[in-house]
Scaffold this active site. Structure first.
Site, PDB file in Angstrom:
ATOM      1  N   HIS A  57       0.826  -1.205   0.000  1.00 55.97           N
ATOM      2  CA  HIS A  57       0.000   0.000   0.000  1.00 55.97           C
ATOM      3  C   HIS A  57       0.867   1.264   0.000  1.00 55.97           C
ATOM      4  CE1 HIS A  57      -3.825  -2.096   1.716  1.00 55.97           C
ATOM      5  NE2 HIS A  57      -3.462  -2.559   0.531  1.00 55.97           N
TER       6      HIS A  57
ATOM      7  N   GLU B 198       0.856   3.960   1.818  1.00 55.93           N
ATOM      8  CA  GLU B 198       1.333   4.438   3.118  1.00 55.93           C
ATOM      9  C   GLU B 198       2.577   3.682   3.555  1.00 55.93           C
ATOM     10  OE1 GLU B 198      -3.258   4.071   3.444  1.00 55.93           O
ATOM     11  OE2 GLU B 198      -1.643   3.146   2.320  1.00 55.93           O
TER      12      GLU B 198
ATOM     13  N   CYS C   8      -5.793   1.222   5.731  1.00 60.41           N
ATOM     14  CA  CYS C   8      -6.310  -0.040   6.265  1.00 60.41           C
ATOM     15  C   CYS C   8      -5.662  -0.313   7.626  1.00 60.41           C
ATOM     16  CB  CYS C   8      -6.016  -1.187   5.294  1.00 60.41           C
ATOM     17  SG  CYS C   8      -4.265  -1.665   5.237  1.00 60.41           S
TER      18      CYS C   8
ATOM     19  N   CYS D 186      -1.749  -0.851   7.484  1.00 65.23           N
ATOM     20  CA  CYS D 186      -1.029   0.414   7.332  1.00 65.23           C
ATOM     21  C   CYS D 186      -1.117   1.249   8.611  1.00 65.23           C
ATOM     22  CB  CYS D 186      -1.557   1.191   6.130  1.00 65.23           C
ATOM     23  SG  CYS D 186      -1.069   0.431   4.556  1.00 65.23           S
TER      24      CYS D 186
END
Length: 159
Positions: free
Chosen positions: A76, A78, A103, A106
């Site tokens: 992801h 992040e 999420c 993360c």
């Protein structure tokens, strides 16, 4: 001569960087970008969703369904921004601008890295258990959550 007054504010600037970062993603369904910023408004790192470094984009699936899908392989935005940081200093006290609310996985990395504020543009999965857990984790750890408020200004450029 008076200075310009129509310049973009910091939030517009850094969310713009996050949006541009997301545009680097090869994912045909989701282009998510992130930008980590210091307390004195300096860009520390950026990231977007994609496969780990060195993994050819054509060797793994971009599909969302089935036993072998992108969620097993994609990093992801992040986490990419956190892992891409090479400043040698801590991310303690920094802010994360991200185009999609993080999420739960993360969120853990955000908390562990010392990021103290998340400014997010979209929260379309807020009723999904992973994102509900994320919000709970971030709130409990004291990470400030701020929904980005677009000004409606159209930002374009020419070269």
């Amino acid at each position: 001569m008076l200075e310009r007054t129509d310049y973009i504010n910091w939030d517009e600037y850094f969310m713009g960087i996050a949006i541009l970062s997301g545009m680097r993603s090869k994912d045909p369904n989701s282009q998510v970008g992130a930008c980590i910023v210091s307390q004195d408004n300096r860009i520390l790192s950026m990231g977007y969703n994609g496969f780990p470094n060195g993994i050819p984009d054509s060797e793994f699936p971009w599909t969302r369904e089935g036993e072998d899908n992108k969620y097993l392989y994609v990093t992801h935005s992040e986490l990419n921004a956190i892992l891409n940081y090479r400043g040698g200093r801590s991310l303690e006290g920094s802010k994360l601008y991200v185009t999609l609310f993080p999420c739960n996985e993360c969120a853990k990395a955000i908390i562990q890295s010392g990021i103290k504020e998340v400014i997010y543009a979209d929260d379309k999965y807020k009723d999904d258990p992973k994102f509900m857990a994320s919000r709970r984790l971030l709130n409990r750890s004291g990470v400030k959550l701020t929904e980005y408020k677009a000004t409606g200004r159209e930002i374009c450029f020419t070269v």
